[in-house]
Design a protein around this motif. Structure first.
Motif, PDB file in Angstrom:
ATOM      1  N   THR A  16       0.849  -1.181   0.000  1.00 27.59           N
ATOM      2  CA  THR A  16       0.000   0.000   0.000  1.00 27.59           C
ATOM      3  C   THR A  16       0.889   1.237   0.000  1.00 27.59           C
ATOM      4  O   THR A  16       1.853   1.315   0.762  1.00 27.59           O
ATOM      5  N   GLY A  32       2.496   5.068   0.504  1.00 26.78           N
ATOM      6  CA  GLY A  32       2.632   5.874   1.702  1.00 26.78           C
ATOM      7  C   GLY A  32       3.885   6.710   1.667  1.00 26.78           C
ATOM      8  O   GLY A  32       4.525   6.865   0.618  1.00 26.78           O
ATOM      9  N   ARG A  33       4.246   7.252   2.821  1.00 24.62           N
ATOM     10  CA  ARG A  33       5.426   8.098   2.967  1.00 24.62           C
ATOM     11  C   ARG A  33       6.608   7.242   3.406  1.00 24.62           C
ATOM     12  O   ARG A  33       6.505   6.475   4.363  1.00 24.62           O
ATOM     13  N   ARG A  63      -0.544   3.471  13.842  1.00 28.08           N
ATOM     14  CA  ARG A  63       0.378   4.534  13.446  1.00 28.08           C
ATOM     15  C   ARG A  63       1.784   4.223  13.965  1.00 28.08           C
ATOM     16  O   ARG A  63       1.964   3.926  15.148  1.00 28.08           O
ATOM     17  N   SER A  98       6.941  10.683  -0.691  1.00 31.52           N
ATOM     18  CA  SER A  98       5.671   9.971  -0.679  1.00 31.52           C
ATOM     19  C   SER A  98       5.405   9.344  -2.031  1.00 31.52           C
ATOM     20  O   SER A  98       5.794   9.878  -3.084  1.00 31.52           O
ATOM     21  N   ASP A 128       2.307   7.524  -4.455  1.00 31.70           N
ATOM     22  CA  ASP A 128       0.859   7.453  -4.617  1.00 31.70           C
ATOM     23  C   ASP A 128       0.385   6.118  -5.160  1.00 31.70           C
ATOM     24  O   ASP A 128      -0.810   5.818  -5.087  1.00 31.70           O
ATOM     25  N   SER A 145       1.206   1.729  -5.754  1.00 25.71           N
ATOM     26  CA  SER A 145       1.996   0.557  -5.363  1.00 25.71           C
ATOM     27  C   SER A 145       3.110   0.305  -6.356  1.00 25.71           C
ATOM     28  O   SER A 145       4.233  -0.054  -5.975  1.00 25.71           O
ATOM     29  N   ARG A 167       1.891   5.003   6.881  1.00 27.81           N
ATOM     30  CA  ARG A 167       0.513   5.394   6.566  1.00 27.81           C
ATOM     31  C   ARG A 167      -0.178   5.819   7.853  1.00 27.81           C
ATOM     32  O   ARG A 167       0.391   5.695   8.929  1.00 27.81           O
ATOM     33  N   GLU A 168      -1.389   6.283   7.763  1.00 29.61           N
ATOM     34  CA  GLU A 168      -2.098   6.743   8.961  1.00 29.61           C
ATOM     35  C   GLU A 168      -2.330   5.611   9.953  1.00 29.61           C
ATOM     36  O   GLU A 168      -2.260   5.818  11.168  1.00 29.61           O
ATOM     37  N   SER A 220      -1.019   2.169   9.553  1.00 33.81           N
ATOM     38  CA  SER A 220      -0.138   1.007   9.432  1.00 33.81           C
ATOM     39  C   SER A 220       1.196   1.435   8.832  1.00 33.81           C
ATOM     40  O   SER A 220       1.349   2.574   8.375  1.00 33.81           O
ATOM     41  N   ALA A 221       2.150   0.490   8.827  1.00 36.39           N
ATOM     42  CA  ALA A 221       3.444   0.740   8.191  1.00 36.39           C
ATOM     43  C   ALA A 221       4.018  -0.581   7.715  1.00 36.39           C
ATOM     44  O   ALA A 221       3.760  -1.637   8.299  1.00 36.39           O
TER      45      ALA A 221
END
Length: 486
Positions: free
Chosen positions: A12, A14-15, A73, A123, A125, A127, A157-158, A160-161
């Motif tokens: 997914t 993310g940053r 988080r 970041s 956007d 996959s 991510r907000e 998960s990581a």
């Protein structure tokens, strides 16, 4: 936990943040060398190939990586502390390798002088874009000749990581990956709760293992009786390396880009029944998979006597079960899989062949190669496609009881090859296969046919307890060399 190409990972977006290792003291190469340690046989050969290929303009490049998930988080400070504690715990990860008077030495930094710097990367956007970045990052940053020999980071991510670590083979092996996952996440979760993780400050060091191994085997010569198993195998095989018996369409002395693919052979329920079928004939699941591989190769026109290389973990000797390092010895195995033999008979041959192999496990592969095939040892790769089989039951590795939460995965990449290698993993989801092989039309046909035949064969064993005739495979272009029985 299983092994598959990073390109197959459903990451997914993310940053991305990375934590980069640095020394707070003088570089190791500026010291007097009093604390230097000698590299293992595996490490010495690996480093030498990197040196020589760099000079040839066609560098040999590869990496091993592991990814795993953190729910909620991410606490970036806690993860940084967990990663640094992990690096400090394992001496081999703190080493800089250097050539001194012909010998490869390891110059370890002290734990206290290492620090991590958080580096925001950016970041992503999609996959696809994230996977492309990670593949390029691992390939660009992992360099056998440069310290540090691994990279660490996370996709945030907000809620998960995904944490990732990628290593040069010189500091770890496939069985090290579950140790990475367990230690980093155990430390991280304890820090988040304000608890002591209960992990030792220092793990048993691979450098101690390497030192012991060198002291035992550096002085042996080709006449040493401990090489008799290898000599007996070579006499029957006709050469040091057991050839992969099917057509891959490769030319001598040429390296090719690779295909990296993975698939499921059995689901969880089928794998359980397959294990019962193996136990019913006094065998283990890995023996059953190897018997099925030999059967499929023979049905495709390969030899009736299976001969191949098998990597075997050396962690069973001493306190190494929770140590990171390259604890792998590669050994030859052979057994009868000739026409007319049923599953139980082939399994009995696998069991006897494995028992004989294990009784001679001590001699390091690289040392046997150097002494018994010196001309081929001087080359930068194995001389031709080699028959190779690897199996790991990931349900039995450290931390396996938490794999459902952590969702770890291993990823292997290599730039070029001249043959095929297949790895098999059993986990809670079933039996899986990951193959790296040369990207030629013949190899794509052969390996596609072989994979399908093997899937049908292990399913047949699970359903009926024995072999049935698989689909036809592409036969070899020429007879196998070395007087192998057919």
């Amino acid at each position: 936990m299983r092994q598959f190409p990073l390109e197959m990972h459903h990451l997914t977006p993310g940053r991305v943040v990375e934590w980069r290792l640095r020394s707070t003291a003088a570089r190791a190469r500026g010291r007097d060398g009093a604390a230097d340690r000698r590299a293992s046989f595996n490490q010495d050969k690996h480093f030498t190939v990197a040196e020589e290929s760099r000079g040839s303009g066609d560098p040999v490049a590869s990496w091993l990586a592991v990814t795993f998930e953190v729910a909620g988080r991410l606490d970036e400070q806690a993860l940084a502390q967990a990663l640094l504690a992990f690096v400090r715990r394992h001496e081999v990860l703190r080493c800089e390798f250097r050539r001194l008077a012909g010998e490869l030495s390891c110059a370890p930094f002290t734990p206290a002088e290492l620090a991590l710097d958080a580096v925001p990367v950016g970041s992503f956007d999609t996959s696809e874009g994230l996977r492309g970045f990670l593949t390029e990052r691992f390939t660009r940053s992992i360099d056998t000749l440069s310290w540090p020999l691994f990279t660490m980071g996370a996709v945030l991510r907000e809620d998960s990581a995904t944490v990732y670590l990628a290593f040069d083979h010189i500091v770890c092996d496939g069985m090290s990956m579950p140790i990475v996952v367990r230690e980093v996440l155990t430390e991280y979760e304890a820090l988040r709760r304000g608890l002591d993780a209960g992990l030792p400050a220092a793990a048993p060091s691979y450098l101690d293992f390497a030192d012991e191994q060198r002291r035992r085997y550096l002085s042996i010569d080709a006449g040493d009786e401990r090489l008799d198993y290898w000599k007996s195998f070579i006499a029957r095989n006709g050469e040091f390396f057991p050839r992969f018996p099917l057509d891959l369409g490769v030319e001598p002395d040429r390296m090719y880009p690779i295909v990296n693919e993975a698939s499921e052979l059995l689901d969880a329920a089928e794998a359980e029944v397959f294990e019962k079928s193996c136990l019913a004939v006094d065998g283990k699941p890995f023996m059953g998979v190897l018997a099925a591989v030999a059967f499929c190769l023979r049905e495709a026109g390969g030899p009736g006597v299976y001969r191949g290389f098998m990597p075997v973990s050396e962690r069973g000797r001493g306190p190494w079960n929770h140590a990171v390092g390259w604890f792998v010895n590669t050994m030859p195995i052979e057994f009868d899989a000739s026409p007319g033999r049923d599953f139980g008979q082939v399994m009995a041959g696998v069991r006897a062949g494995f028992s004989e192999m294990i009784s001679h496990i001590d001699v390091p592969f690289v040392r046997a190669w150097q002494l018994l095939a010196p001309e081929e040892f001087a080359a930068q790769s194995w001389p031709y496609p080699v028959n190779f089989f690897s199996y790991i039951d990931m349900r039995k590795v450290p931390g396996a009881e938490r794999h459902g939460d952590w969702r770890p995965a291993t990823h292997v990449w290599s730039a070029r090859a001249n043959g095929a290698c297949s790895w098999f993993q059993r986990d809670a989801a079933g039996l899986h296969m990951n193959s790296l092989y040369v990207d030629t039309p013949a190899a794509r046909r052969t390996m596609g046919d072989f994979q399908e035949a093997l899937r049908r064969t292990v399913q047949d064993i699970a359903r009926g307890g024995g072999f049935r005739r698989p689909i036809a495979l592409t036969p070899p272009r020429q007879p196998v060399r070395g007087g192998v029985e057919v």
